[in-house]
Design a protein around this motif. Structure first.
Motif, short mmCIF file in Angstrom:
data_model
loop_
_atom_site.label_atom_id
_atom_site.label_comp_id
_atom_site.label_asym_id
_atom_site.label_seq_id
_atom_site.Cartn_x
_atom_site.Cartn_y
_atom_site.Cartn_z
N LYS A 100 2.90 -4.13 4.80
CA LYS A 100 3.88 -5.22 4.67
C LYS A 100 4.42 -5.63 6.04
O LYS A 100 4.56 -6.81 6.33
N GLN B 21 1.84 -7.66 7.87
CA GLN B 21 1.74 -9.00 7.29
C GLN B 21 2.91 -9.88 7.73
O GLN B 21 2.72 -11.04 8.10
N ILE B 22 4.12 -9.35 7.69
CA ILE B 22 5.31 -10.12 8.08
C ILE B 22 5.18 -10.62 9.52
O ILE B 22 5.40 -11.80 9.81
N GLU C 178 3.89 1.32 4.00
CA GLU C 178 4.90 0.39 4.50
C GLU C 178 4.37 -0.43 5.67
O GLU C 178 4.83 -1.54 5.93
#
Length: 182
Positions: free
Chosen positions: A51, A54-55, A48
């Motif tokens: 992600k 990256q966000i 997790e």
């Protein structure tokens, strides 16, 4: 091609359906059967975080690049084009490098062309291909884009020693190899 199966799904399915009388399949058993006999670690993989990282990285890059009229994705494509400026770079080259579908690449390139950052011309060798080149306007913002990327890298590396960064790089390369099938 092998696909990762979420632990919760595997656990739920195999605790409901026993493999044989009185023996239920555990996560390690499924993973070792599915991925060539190699046992899984006892600690679940912290996927997790990929992600979430990256966000936040894209949000920071978008905010820093907004005054230039660029997004992080557009900036990445411009950097790629600048690194390959001496070559005849096509839409297909960009798509292959970034693992993007043709319509996505076309959308990014269309917006960059509207803003004057790239030019596109038909290839003299193959009329079906368009050669994409950065313009002088792209060269002007390249220095600022590089500063944005260096700042993001520096922020990401805060608190890590050089040895830890090398170790992290090696681990991430292994994760990438595992998920890409390479």
């Amino acid at each position: 091609m092998a696909y990762a199966i979420p632990f919760a799904f595997v656990h739920k399915i195999y605790t409901i359906f026993p493999l044989d009388a009185g023996r239920f399949c555990d996560y390690n058993h499924v993973a070792s059967y599915r991925f060539g006999g190699e046992p899984m670690p006892a600690v679940p993989f912290p996927g997790e975080y990929f992600k979430m990282i990256q966000i936040h990285a894209v949000a920071r890059a978008d905010a820093a690049l907004r005054p230039l009229g660029l997004t992080a994705a557009q900036s990445d494509v411009l950097r790629f084009l600048s690194m390959h400026a001496a070559e005849e770079t096509t839409v297909q080259d960009i798509g292959a490098f970034f693992h993007l579908k043709h319509p996505t690449v076309i959308g990014i390139l269309h917006r960059l062309e509207e803003k004057g950052f790239i030019s596109a011309a038909q290839s003299p060798r193959d009329r079906r291909c368009r050669i994409i080149r950065p313009t002088a306007k792209a060269d002007e913002v390249m220095r600022v884009m590089e500063q944005v990327h260096e700042e993001l890298d520096a922020r990401s590396a805060l608190g890590f020693t050089d040895a830890e960064l090398l170790q992290l790089r090696g681990m991430l390369e292994r994760v990438y190899k595992n998920v890409s099938g390479g």
